[in-house]
Structures are given as C-alpha cells and as structure tokens.
Design a protein around this motif. Structure first.
Motif, PDB file in Angstrom:
ATOM      1  N   PRO A   1     -33.958  27.060  21.889  1.00  0.00           N
ATOM      2  CA  PRO A   1     -34.891  25.983  22.195  1.00  0.00           C
ATOM      3  C   PRO A   1     -34.193  24.699  22.612  1.00  0.00           C
ATOM      4  CG  PRO A   1     -34.690  26.244  19.828  1.00  0.00           C
ATOM      5  CD  PRO A   1     -33.927  27.372  20.454  1.00  0.00           C
ATOM      6  N   ARG A   2     -32.946  24.525  22.164  1.00  0.00           N
ATOM      7  CA  ARG A   2     -32.233  23.292  22.465  1.00  0.00           C
ATOM      8  C   ARG A   2     -31.962  23.163  23.959  1.00  0.00           C
ATOM      9  NH1 ARG A   2     -26.291  21.600  20.094  1.00  0.00           N
ATOM     10  NH2 ARG A   2     -26.383  19.399  20.636  1.00  0.00           N
ATOM     11  N   GLY A   3     -31.622  24.275  24.607  1.00  0.00           N
ATOM     12  CA  GLY A   3     -31.372  24.232  26.035  1.00  0.00           C
ATOM     13  C   GLY A   3     -32.610  23.893  26.834  1.00  0.00           C
ATOM     14  N   LEU A   4     -33.744  24.482  26.471  1.00  0.00           N
ATOM     15  CA  LEU A   4     -34.989  24.190  27.165  1.00  0.00           C
ATOM     16  C   LEU A   4     -35.414  22.747  26.958  1.00  0.00           C
ATOM     17  CD1 LEU A   4     -37.106  27.409  26.510  1.00  0.00           C
ATOM     18  CD2 LEU A   4     -35.956  26.733  28.617  1.00  0.00           C
ATOM     19  N   ALA A   5     -35.196  22.225  25.763  1.00  0.00           N
ATOM     20  CA  ALA A   5     -35.585  20.847  25.485  1.00  0.00           C
ATOM     21  C   ALA A   5     -34.772  19.851  26.296  1.00  0.00           C
ATOM     22  CB  ALA A   5     -35.428  20.557  23.994  1.00  0.00           C
ATOM     23  N   ALA A   6     -33.588  20.236  26.743  1.00  0.00           N
ATOM     24  CA  ALA A   6     -32.730  19.329  27.506  1.00  0.00           C
ATOM     25  C   ALA A   6     -33.051  19.320  28.993  1.00  0.00           C
ATOM     26  CB  ALA A   6     -31.258  19.716  27.309  1.00  0.00           C
ATOM     27  N   ILE A   7     -33.895  20.223  29.474  1.00  0.00           N
ATOM     28  CA  ILE A   7     -34.182  20.312  30.907  1.00  0.00           C
ATOM     29  C   ILE A   7     -34.766  19.012  31.457  1.00  0.00           C
ATOM     30  CG2 ILE A   7     -35.587  21.491  32.633  1.00  0.00           C
ATOM     31  CD1 ILE A   7     -33.188  23.087  31.730  1.00  0.00           C
ATOM     32  N   PRO A   8     -35.775  18.368  30.813  1.00  0.00           N
ATOM     33  CA  PRO A   8     -36.289  17.106  31.381  1.00  0.00           C
ATOM     34  C   PRO A   8     -35.233  16.018  31.496  1.00  0.00           C
ATOM     35  CG  PRO A   8     -37.808  17.985  29.746  1.00  0.00           C
ATOM     36  CD  PRO A   8     -36.557  18.799  29.639  1.00  0.00           C
ATOM     37  N   LEU A   9     -34.337  15.923  30.505  1.00  0.00           N
ATOM     38  CA  LEU A   9     -33.295  14.901  30.560  1.00  0.00           C
ATOM     39  C   LEU A   9     -32.291  15.203  31.665  1.00  0.00           C
ATOM     40  CD1 LEU A   9     -32.670  14.345  26.754  1.00  0.00           C
ATOM     41  CD2 LEU A   9     -34.026  12.955  28.310  1.00  0.00           C
ATOM     42  N   LEU A  10     -31.960  16.474  31.865  1.00  0.00           N
ATOM     43  CA  LEU A  10     -31.035  16.832  32.935  1.00  0.00           C
ATOM     44  C   LEU A  10     -31.675  16.605  34.307  1.00  0.00           C
ATOM     45  CD1 LEU A  10     -29.405  20.080  31.485  1.00  0.00           C
ATOM     46  CD2 LEU A  10     -28.440  17.787  31.584  1.00  0.00           C
ATOM     47  N   CYS A  11     -32.975  16.852  34.410  1.00  0.00           N
ATOM     48  CA  CYS A  11     -33.665  16.554  35.672  1.00  0.00           C
ATOM     49  C   CYS A  11     -33.622  15.059  35.968  1.00  0.00           C
ATOM     50  CB  CYS A  11     -35.114  17.030  35.604  1.00  0.00           C
ATOM     51  SG  CYS A  11     -35.332  18.821  35.654  1.00  0.00           S
ATOM     52  N   ALA A  12     -33.804  14.239  34.933  1.00  0.00           N
ATOM     53  CA  ALA A  12     -33.717  12.792  35.119  1.00  0.00           C
ATOM     54  C   ALA A  12     -32.310  12.368  35.522  1.00  0.00           C
ATOM     55  CB  ALA A  12     -34.146  12.078  33.839  1.00  0.00           C
ATOM     56  N   ALA A  13     -31.297  13.001  34.930  1.00  0.00           N
ATOM     57  CA  ALA A  13     -29.915  12.686  35.295  1.00  0.00           C
ATOM     58  C   ALA A  13     -29.615  13.113  36.731  1.00  0.00           C
ATOM     59  CB  ALA A  13     -28.950  13.367  34.331  1.00  0.00           C
ATOM     60  N   ALA A  14     -30.200  14.240  37.166  1.00  0.00           N
ATOM     61  CA  ALA A  14     -29.960  14.715  38.539  1.00  0.00           C
ATOM     62  C   ALA A  14     -30.648  13.850  39.580  1.00  0.00           C
ATOM     63  CB  ALA A  14     -30.432  16.167  38.672  1.00  0.00           C
ATOM     64  N   SER A  15     -31.625  13.046  39.179  1.00  0.00           N
ATOM     65  CA  SER A  15     -32.323  12.178  40.124  1.00  0.00           C
ATOM     66  C   SER A  15     -31.573  10.872  40.386  1.00  0.00           C
ATOM     67  CB  SER A  15     -33.729  11.864  39.611  1.00  0.00           C
ATOM     68  OG  SER A  15     -33.669  11.119  38.401  1.00  0.00           O
ATOM     69  N   GLU A  16     -30.412  10.710  39.803  1.00  0.00           N
ATOM     70  CA  GLU A  16     -29.617   9.500  39.998  1.00  0.00           C
ATOM     71  C   GLU A  16     -29.118   9.425  41.439  1.00  0.00           C
ATOM     72  OE1 GLU A  16     -26.163   7.291  37.414  1.00  0.00           O
ATOM     73  OE2 GLU A  16     -25.810   9.389  37.962  1.00  0.00           O
ATOM     74  N   THR A  17     -29.463   8.357  42.130  1.00  0.00           N
ATOM     75  CA  THR A  17     -29.063   8.195  43.527  1.00  0.00           C
ATOM     76  C   THR A  17     -27.591   7.794  43.620  1.00  0.00           C
ATOM     77  OG1 THR A  17     -29.762   5.890  43.525  1.00  0.00           O
ATOM     78  CG2 THR A  17     -31.408   7.549  44.169  1.00  0.00           C
ATOM     79  N   ARG A  18     -27.061   7.841  44.837  1.00  0.00           N
ATOM     80  CA  ARG A  18     -25.648   7.509  45.024  1.00  0.00           C
ATOM     81  C   ARG A  18     -25.337   6.063  44.641  1.00  0.00           C
ATOM     82  NH1 ARG A  18     -22.401   5.643  49.349  1.00  0.00           N
ATOM     83  NH2 ARG A  18     -24.296   5.398  50.581  1.00  0.00           N
ATOM     84  N   PRO A  19     -26.143   5.073  45.059  1.00  0.00           N
ATOM     85  CA  PRO A  19     -25.828   3.702  44.611  1.00  0.00           C
ATOM     86  C   PRO A  19     -25.841   3.543  43.099  1.00  0.00           C
ATOM     87  CG  PRO A  19     -27.337   3.653  46.475  1.00  0.00           C
ATOM     88  CD  PRO A  19     -27.239   5.079  46.052  1.00  0.00           C
ATOM     89  N   LEU A  20     -26.804   4.186  42.436  1.00  0.00           N
ATOM     90  CA  LEU A  20     -26.834   4.091  40.971  1.00  0.00           C
ATOM     91  C   LEU A  20     -25.641   4.798  40.347  1.00  0.00           C
ATOM     92  CD1 LEU A  20     -30.634   4.650  40.204  1.00  0.00           C
ATOM     93  CD2 LEU A  20     -29.339   2.508  40.148  1.00  0.00           C
ATOM     94  N   TYR A  21     -25.244   5.913  40.937  1.00  0.00           N
ATOM     95  CA  TYR A  21     -24.068   6.633  40.432  1.00  0.00           C
ATOM     96  C   TYR A  21     -22.817   5.773  40.575  1.00  0.00           C
ATOM     97  CZ  TYR A  21     -20.374  10.169  40.221  1.00  0.00           C
ATOM     98  OH  TYR A  21     -19.238  10.884  39.914  1.00  0.00           O
ATOM     99  N   LEU A  22     -22.661   5.125  41.724  1.00  0.00           N
ATOM    100  CA  LEU A  22     -21.489   4.269  41.932  1.00  0.00           C
ATOM    101  C   LEU A  22     -21.515   3.083  40.979  1.00  0.00           C
ATOM    102  CD1 LEU A  22     -21.327   4.277  45.843  1.00  0.00           C
ATOM    103  CD2 LEU A  22     -20.025   5.689  44.237  1.00  0.00           C
ATOM    104  N   ALA A  23     -22.710   2.523  40.758  1.00  0.00           N
ATOM    105  CA  ALA A  23     -22.801   1.397  39.822  1.00  0.00           C
ATOM    106  C   ALA A  23     -22.453   1.832  38.402  1.00  0.00           C
ATOM    107  CB  ALA A  23     -24.210   0.805  39.875  1.00  0.00           C
ATOM    108  N   ARG A  24     -22.863   3.019  38.034  1.00  0.00           N
ATOM    109  CA  ARG A  24     -22.538   3.511  36.691  1.00  0.00           C
ATOM    110  C   ARG A  24     -21.045   3.770  36.556  1.00  0.00           C
ATOM    111  NH1 ARG A  24     -22.473   8.593  34.321  1.00  0.00           N
ATOM    112  NH2 ARG A  24     -23.315   9.572  36.199  1.00  0.00           N
ATOM    113  N   MET A  25     -20.415   4.274  37.596  1.00  0.00           N
ATOM    114  CA  MET A  25     -18.974   4.487  37.537  1.00  0.00           C
ATOM    115  C   MET A  25     -18.229   3.161  37.394  1.00  0.00           C
ATOM    116  SD  MET A  25     -18.502   7.785  37.627  1.00  0.00           S
ATOM    117  CE  MET A  25     -19.988   7.825  36.625  1.00  0.00           C
ATOM    118  N   ARG A  26     -18.720   2.132  38.096  1.00  0.00           N
ATOM    119  CA  ARG A  26     -18.065   0.825  37.998  1.00  0.00           C
ATOM    120  C   ARG A  26     -18.271   0.194  36.627  1.00  0.00           C
ATOM    121  NH1 ARG A  26     -19.931   0.399  43.483  1.00  0.00           N
ATOM    122  NH2 ARG A  26     -21.876  -0.547  42.733  1.00  0.00           N
ATOM    123  N   SER A  27     -19.446   0.421  36.026  1.00  0.00           N
ATOM    124  CA  SER A  27     -19.727  -0.192  34.725  1.00  0.00           C
ATOM    125  C   SER A  27     -19.070   0.545  33.570  1.00  0.00           C
ATOM    126  CB  SER A  27     -21.241  -0.246  34.495  1.00  0.00           C
ATOM    127  OG  SER A  27     -21.788   1.059  34.447  1.00  0.00           O
TER     128      SER A  27
END
Length: 382
Positions: free
Chosen positions: A124-150
């Motif tokens: 059940p733990r893997g299935l429960a993580a699917i919404p959070l992983l989908c949210a992480a996969a929606s991170e755009t390139r500018p947001l990804y670059l900003a997160r790397m810088r921060s």
C-alpha cells in the motif's frame, strides 16, 4: 533510519498544512527571532519549500500525504478488548453463516467485517506515493533549475532522502528501486554541483573559464528530462510491484486459505486492486504532465484488466440471475482466476516490454531530450 524518516514525514505534513492555511512562507521576515531552535528552523525551511502552491493544491497535497502516512505507519492500535471483540464477532459471523449459506448478502457482510481485522496488504505504501510522485513529475524546467540553485549542498537533494517503497531496504526485492534511486541521486548531485558554480576564478585563461562556465550552466537543463523520466520509471516499478504482489497474494489465498495468508480476497480487492484502479485513472487526467500521461497509456492494459476483475467480483451483487445461481464466494473465485490467468497470458508485456520501454525512455532523455533542453538553455529561452 526509521526515526529520521518519521521526522521527515512529519515535516512534510506540517509544511503542506502550513502552506494551505497561511500561504507562502516569508523569505526574510524581520519579525522572526534571530535565535530559532533547530526544530523551528526545520519547520520553517520545510514550509519555504512549498512556496508557490495555492491553497487548493496545498490542501490536496496535505490530504494525499496524510493518506500516505496512514498507510505507512497505520492507525493507533485498538484496545485489546476491541481486538477480542473483533475476533468474537468474526467467529459469530462465521458460525451464523453456516446456517445461512444461501444468503449471499450475509456472506458478503461477513467478509467485509472480517477484512477489517486483517493484516495490511503487501504494497500500500507504493500506491499511496503515486500522487506525490505525479506532483513531483509536474515540476517544470524553470522550477527545477530554481530548486537546484536553492539547494545549498548535494547532500540535501530530494533524491538523496528517498528510499524503496515496496520492499524493505537491503533486500533483494528492493534492488530495482534502490538502483533507480542511487542513479537519480547521482544525477541530482551533478545538477546541484554544476549549478553551484564551483569553477575557480583566476586571472589567467579568463576566456576559457568563461566558456567552460557557460556550458556547465546548461548541464541542469540537460538533466531535467532525465529527472522527470526517472520519476515516471519509479512509478512504473511501483505499479508492477503492486500487480505482481496482488497476483501472488490472491493466488496464495485462493489455494491455501485466508488463515494461512492472514488476509482475504475481499481485503486484496479493497487494499490493492481498487487503489490501483484509482491511481491508474489519475495518470491520464488533464492536469498531469505529458510523461505521466504516457505512463498511463502504457499501463492501460492493467487498467482494463482491473476493470474486468472488479466487474466480475461485483457482478454477483448487481445481477439477480447470477446471484441466484452462484454464491458470493464463487464470483470472487472467478474474478481471482481471471486476474491470474490474464497475468499468465500477458507476462511478456509486464516483464519484458514495459522494462524495455523504460530503458528507451531513459536513453531518449539522455541522448535526445537532454541535448535539446541544453541548447534551449544556452539560447536563453525560458
């Protein structure tokens, strides 16, 4: 370390709740005391990482995170008298069902009641993580670059804090997830390191250093598609683990009985198949990122199979003619056999084709999409 994981999860839950209630965290608030405790600093940093999420998104993320953690850590254990009562009630229902073998509704209520006293399912733990992983996969390139810088240090990277979800760490079943997390951690380390601009400055070879620094700055853009594909590949592994585990557990329960496996067919449906169906349906929603939608497309045969299995299970309850011929347990047996036979006939797709798709996607992210986004970064296009 279990304690470290629990503390991280508590901070994640707090941050989403704070973002939903109070909005964005202040970056430089003069009203904040200069001497914050370690706990207060950790809570503030967790809240800051949620900046940019609106109230609706934050509340949904909070609910998903709370649901995930309830699956992982469970709910408070019932009082011993409650567990004894549950056992007595289950026994009473079993005894009474012997005198009502023709009453299908009573048999089904007995199964529903007894399933509440059973052990949790395999993944059940893997299935429960699917919404959070989908949210992480929606991170755009500018947001990804900003997160790397921060991110000040590669040791604070997001992938470095992850762990296998479908099996205990340091076990053979956790090898696919562990390898993917380790590879993604190195990818993120390279992105953070190059973003931090560690190239030394000297008075000689200034032009060469400038060109080197110019091309080095495009490496995070080069790695962003790979980061996204690795997230989608992780979700693919979670679905495959759930599919294989539910097949194995259903077959064992059918052959050995619920007392040997400490679960029931109804419990497998409620804790494995129904959450899998909901998670698969969420992959193709309009707000999902393109890579997530493609994952939903390649997993559509699994969704189709789950729909058929669940229809066969519930068909006995909705069709009066079938319910007069077959007892409730017979419909469950037919559904389980259909589920396992379909897996046996399509094993090549789950074991061979889908891993090959994942390999091609990673290959394409490195040699096709990565160079394209690196050129876009060099051209200064957002």
């Amino acid at each position: 370390d279990l304690t470290e994981n629990q503390n991280r999860d508590r901070l994640e839950l707090y941050a989403w709740h704070k973002q939903a209630v109070s909005g964005d965290a202040p970056l430089n608030d003069p009203n904040l005391p200069h001497t914050l405790s370690v706990l207060e600093k950790a809570k503030l940093e967790a809240w800051k990482r949620k900046r940019g999420n609106n109230q609706e998104t934050a509340m949904k993320s909070y609910l998903n995170e709370a649901s995930r953690q309830s699956k992982i850590y469970g709910t408070p254990h019932p009082h011993p008298h409650d567990s004894q009562y549950c056992h007595r009630e289950s026994s009473n229902h079993n005894d009474s069902s012997d005198t009502h073998t023709r009453n299908n509704n009573h048999m089904d209520d007995n199964d529903n009641h007894s399933s509440s006293c059973e052990s949790p399912s395999l993944t059940p733990r893997g299935l429960a993580a699917i919404p959070l992983l989908c949210a992480a996969a929606s991170e755009t390139r500018p947001l990804y670059l900003a997160r790397m810088r921060s991110t000040q240090s590669p040791s604070n990277g997001w992938w470095r804090r992850q762990e296998p979800l479908c099996a205990d760490a340091n076990t053979y079943l956790a090898i696919p997830e562990s390898l993917l997390i380790q590879f993604a951690t190195h990818v993120e380390w390279l992105a953070i390191y190059t973003t931090s601009n560690h190239t030394p400055t000297t008075h000689t070879h200034t032009q060469t250093q400038t060109i080197t620094r110019y091309f080095t700055s495009s490496i995070p853009s080069f790695l962003w598609p790979l980061h996204n594909i690795l997230l989608v590949t992780w979700m693919l592994i979670l679905f495959l683990y759930t599919f294989l585990a539910s097949n194995l557990l259903a077959l064992q329960t059918l052959l050995l009985g619920r007392k040997r496996t400490n679960t029931s067919i109804h419990h497998i449906y409620q804790e494995e198949l129904l959450p899998s169906q909901k998670a698969l349906l969420s992959l193709t929603q309009s707000h999902q990122f393109l890579s997530v939608k493609l994952l939903g497309l390649v997993l559509y045969p699994l969704l189709y199979l789950l729909n058929i299995t669940l229809f066969l299970k519930h068909n006995n309850h909705h069709h009066h003619i079938m319910s007069s011929i077959l007892p409730a347990s017979s419909s469950q047996i037919i559904a389980v056999l259909t589920y396992n036979i379909a897996f046996a006939l399509t094993w090549w797709y789950w074991i061979l084709v889908l891993p090959w798709f994942a390999f091609l996607a990673i290959f394409g992210a490195i040699f096709c999409l990565g160079p394209c986004y690196a050129l876009i970064d060099l051209a200064g296009i957002e």
